[in-house]
Design a protein around this motif. Structure first.
Motif, PDB file in Angstrom:
ATOM      1  N   GLY A 138       0.859  -1.184   0.000  1.00 14.85           N
ATOM      2  CA  GLY A 138       0.000   0.000   0.000  1.00 14.85           C
ATOM      3  C   GLY A 138       0.886   1.222   0.000  1.00 14.85           C
ATOM      4  N   ASP A 139       0.331   2.360   0.301  1.00 16.19           N
ATOM      5  CA  ASP A 139       1.095   3.600   0.274  1.00 16.19           C
ATOM      6  C   ASP A 139       2.045   3.762   1.452  1.00 16.19           C
ATOM      7  OD1 ASP A 139      -0.149   4.296  -2.058  1.00 16.19           O
ATOM      8  OD2 ASP A 139      -1.644   5.590  -1.098  1.00 16.19           O
ATOM      9  N   ARG A 140       1.740   3.139   2.567  1.00 17.45           N
ATOM     10  CA  ARG A 140       2.469   3.440   3.793  1.00 17.45           C
ATOM     11  C   ARG A 140       3.218   2.268   4.422  1.00 17.45           C
ATOM     12  NH1 ARG A 140      -1.371   7.398   7.191  1.00 17.45           N
ATOM     13  NH2 ARG A 140      -0.977   9.220   5.921  1.00 17.45           N
ATOM     14  N   SER A 141       3.146   1.095   3.830  1.00 20.37           N
ATOM     15  CA  SER A 141       3.786  -0.045   4.485  1.00 20.37           C
ATOM     16  C   SER A 141       4.367  -1.036   3.486  1.00 20.37           C
ATOM     17  CB  SER A 141       2.788  -0.750   5.408  1.00 20.37           C
ATOM     18  OG  SER A 141       1.711  -1.257   4.659  1.00 20.37           O
ATOM     19  N   TYR A 142       5.233  -1.895   4.021  1.00 17.66           N
ATOM     20  CA  TYR A 142       5.924  -2.911   3.225  1.00 17.66           C
ATOM     21  C   TYR A 142       5.847  -4.245   3.947  1.00 17.66           C
ATOM     22  CZ  TYR A 142       7.904   0.701   0.262  1.00 17.66           C
ATOM     23  OH  TYR A 142       8.056   1.725  -0.625  1.00 17.66           O
ATOM     24  N   GLU A 143       6.139  -5.298   3.180  1.00 16.68           N
ATOM     25  CA  GLU A 143       6.266  -6.627   3.778  1.00 16.68           C
ATOM     26  C   GLU A 143       7.461  -7.310   3.136  1.00 16.68           C
ATOM     27  OE1 GLU A 143       3.149  -9.085   0.955  1.00 16.68           O
ATOM     28  OE2 GLU A 143       2.573  -8.611   2.999  1.00 16.68           O
ATOM     29  N   PHE A 144       8.013  -8.309   3.841  1.00 16.45           N
ATOM     30  CA  PHE A 144       9.136  -9.078   3.322  1.00 16.45           C
ATOM     31  C   PHE A 144       8.674  -9.958   2.173  1.00 16.45           C
ATOM     32  CE2 PHE A 144      10.997  -7.949   7.344  1.00 16.45           C
ATOM     33  CZ  PHE A 144      12.363  -7.916   7.098  1.00 16.45           C
ATOM     34  N   THR A 145       9.477 -10.047   1.121  1.00  9.50           N
ATOM     35  CA  THR A 145       9.231 -11.015   0.057  1.00  9.50           C
ATOM     36  C   THR A 145       9.904 -12.320   0.472  1.00  9.50           C
ATOM     37  OG1 THR A 145      11.277 -10.447  -1.103  1.00  9.50           O
ATOM     38  CG2 THR A 145       9.278  -9.198  -1.711  1.00  9.50           C
ATOM     39  N   ASP A 146       9.673 -13.396  -0.288  1.00  8.54           N
ATOM     40  CA  ASP A 146      10.376 -14.649   0.002  1.00  8.54           C
ATOM     41  C   ASP A 146      11.885 -14.438  -0.068  1.00  8.54           C
ATOM     42  OD1 ASP A 146       8.060 -16.040   0.468  1.00  8.54           O
ATOM     43  OD2 ASP A 146       8.046 -17.083  -1.464  1.00  8.54           O
ATOM     44  N   LEU A 147      12.351 -13.678  -1.057  1.00  3.52           N
ATOM     45  CA  LEU A 147      13.783 -13.389  -1.174  1.00  3.52           C
ATOM     46  C   LEU A 147      14.279 -12.637   0.049  1.00  3.52           C
ATOM     47  CD1 LEU A 147      16.385 -13.435  -2.876  1.00  3.52           C
ATOM     48  CD2 LEU A 147      15.638 -11.286  -3.904  1.00  3.52           C
ATOM     49  N   GLY A 148      13.499 -11.680   0.537  1.00  2.00           N
ATOM     50  CA  GLY A 148      13.889 -10.905   1.705  1.00  2.00           C
ATOM     51  C   GLY A 148      13.937 -11.714   2.986  1.00  2.00           C
ATOM     52  N   LYS A 149      13.192 -12.806   3.040  1.00  2.00           N
ATOM     53  CA  LYS A 149      13.191 -13.664   4.233  1.00  2.00           C
ATOM     54  C   LYS A 149      14.443 -14.545   4.302  1.00  2.00           C
ATOM     55  CE  LYS A 149       8.153 -13.874   4.355  1.00  2.00           C
ATOM     56  NZ  LYS A 149       6.985 -14.738   4.135  1.00  2.00           N
ATOM     57  N   ILE A 150      15.117 -14.741   3.170  1.00  2.00           N
ATOM     58  CA  ILE A 150      16.274 -15.640   3.145  1.00  2.00           C
ATOM     59  C   ILE A 150      17.416 -15.150   4.027  1.00  2.00           C
ATOM     60  CG2 ILE A 150      18.078 -16.627   1.664  1.00  2.00           C
ATOM     61  CD1 ILE A 150      15.858 -16.909  -0.497  1.00  2.00           C
ATOM     62  N   PRO A 151      17.904 -13.896   3.893  1.00  2.00           N
ATOM     63  CA  PRO A 151      19.056 -13.501   4.718  1.00  2.00           C
ATOM     64  C   PRO A 151      18.760 -13.389   6.211  1.00  2.00           C
ATOM     65  CG  PRO A 151      18.291 -11.645   3.395  1.00  2.00           C
ATOM     66  CD  PRO A 151      17.524 -12.853   2.948  1.00  2.00           C
ATOM     67  N   VAL A 152      17.499 -13.309   6.592  1.00  2.00           N
ATOM     68  CA  VAL A 152      17.157 -13.230   8.016  1.00  2.00           C
ATOM     69  C   VAL A 152      16.737 -14.589   8.569  1.00  2.00           C
ATOM     70  CG1 VAL A 152      16.546 -10.785   7.928  1.00  2.00           C
ATOM     71  CG2 VAL A 152      14.770 -12.494   7.539  1.00  2.00           C
ATOM     72  N   GLY A 153      16.797 -15.631   7.741  1.00  2.00           N
ATOM     73  CA  GLY A 153      16.445 -16.977   8.184  1.00  2.00           C
ATOM     74  C   GLY A 153      14.963 -17.159   8.433  1.00  2.00           C
ATOM     75  N   GLY A 154      14.125 -16.360   7.773  1.00  2.00           N
ATOM     76  CA  GLY A 154      12.697 -16.412   8.015  1.00  2.00           C
ATOM     77  C   GLY A 154      11.904 -17.231   7.021  1.00  2.00           C
ATOM     78  N   LEU A 155      12.569 -17.868   6.073  1.00  2.00           N
ATOM     79  CA  LEU A 155      11.850 -18.636   5.061  1.00  2.00           C
ATOM     80  C   LEU A 155      11.941 -20.123   5.396  1.00  2.00           C
ATOM     81  CD1 LEU A 155      10.315 -18.032   2.415  1.00  2.00           C
ATOM     82  CD2 LEU A 155      12.408 -18.558   1.189  1.00  2.00           C
ATOM     83  N   PRO A 156      10.817 -20.782   5.669  1.00  3.55           N
ATOM     84  CA  PRO A 156      10.861 -22.223   5.970  1.00  3.55           C
ATOM     85  C   PRO A 156      11.490 -22.995   4.806  1.00  3.55           C
ATOM     86  CG  PRO A 156       8.677 -21.321   6.412  1.00  3.55           C
ATOM     87  CD  PRO A 156       9.461 -20.246   5.705  1.00  3.55           C
ATOM     88  N   LEU A 157      12.095 -24.125   5.118  1.00  2.11           N
ATOM     89  CA  LEU A 157      12.827 -24.891   4.117  1.00  2.11           C
ATOM     90  C   LEU A 157      11.978 -25.233   2.897  1.00  2.11           C
ATOM     91  CD1 LEU A 157      15.441 -26.256   3.290  1.00  2.11           C
ATOM     92  CD2 LEU A 157      14.695 -28.289   4.531  1.00  2.11           C
ATOM     93  N   ALA A 158      10.727 -25.602   3.088  1.00  4.71           N
ATOM     94  CA  ALA A 158       9.873 -25.961   1.942  1.00  4.71           C
ATOM     95  C   ALA A 158       9.709 -24.774   0.998  1.00  4.71           C
ATOM     96  CB  ALA A 158       8.514 -26.452   2.420  1.00  4.71           C
ATOM     97  N   LEU A 159       9.518 -23.577   1.556  1.00  8.13           N
ATOM     98  CA  LEU A 159       9.385 -22.389   0.716  1.00  8.13           C
ATOM     99  C   LEU A 159      10.722 -22.001   0.092  1.00  8.13           C
ATOM    100  CD1 LEU A 159       6.915 -20.181   2.770  1.00  8.13           C
ATOM    101  CD2 LEU A 159       6.456 -21.485   0.690  1.00  8.13           C
ATOM    102  N   PHE A 160      11.812 -22.194   0.840  1.00  8.41           N
ATOM    103  CA  PHE A 160      13.149 -21.923   0.315  1.00  8.41           C
ATOM    104  C   PHE A 160      13.388 -22.772  -0.928  1.00  8.41           C
ATOM    105  CE2 PHE A 160      17.669 -22.975   0.067  1.00  8.41           C
ATOM    106  CZ  PHE A 160      18.263 -21.723   0.121  1.00  8.41           C
TER     107      PHE A 160
END
Length: 160
Positions: A120-142
């Motif tokens: 939206g105009d005022r907020s963001y969310e992590f993409t799957d790519l963005g979750k990789i360096p922070v360890g936030g993407l479960p292995l199945a999604l990775f």
């Protein structure tokens, strides 16, 4: 090539910066072998196989239809240490809590790299790519994300 992530018993990716030096309870993303955290003062911190390595797998005949290991090297995220630390903080406070990230906390370079996307105009969310360096993407999604990237690369090679 340095192995930067291992898989925890829970199935979550764990980065080298999240563990202490020595043998771990983590497994290799590719072969399932045990990993040891190498955190010396000369080489970049990384995981190494405790026993046998993936080397026999990576030495298979390389064809356009069978990319070599490790495939995760091709993400080309290339973040500065300070940026990575900022992303980790945002992940803990927003991403892991499934909350939107306020626009004023987002670095424009992260959007250009595809690590976050506008919600939206005022907020963001992590993409799957963005979750990789922070360890936030479960292995199945990775694995699913990685497969899509390499399928697209192979299709490009085959179609010219």
């Amino acid at each position: 090539m340095w192995l930067k992530y291992g898989v925890a018993l829970s199935g979550e990716l764990t980065g080298i910066d999240e563990v202490v030096r020595g043998k771990t309870n983590l497994a290799c993303l590719y072969c399932g072998g045990s990993l040891t955290a190498k955190k010396g003062s000369v080489k970049e911190h990384h995981f190494a196989h405790t026993g046998d390595t993936c080397k026999p797998v990576s030495q298979r005949i390389k064809t356009k239809a069978f990319p070599s290991l490790p495939l995760y090297e091709h993400f080309n995220i290339e973040l500065k240490g300070e940026e990575l630390e900022q992303l980790k903080v945002l992940w803990k406070e927003y991403g892991a809590q499934k909350r939107s990230i306020p626009k004023d906390l987002v670095n424009f370079r992260w959007q250009l790299k595809g690590l976050v996307e506008s919600e939206g105009d005022r907020s963001y969310e992590f993409t799957d790519l963005g979750k990789i360096p922070v360890g936030g993407l479960p292995l199945a999604l990775f694995n699913s994300y990685q497969f899509r990237l390499h399928r697209n690369d192979i299709l490009k090679e085959l179609t010219g």
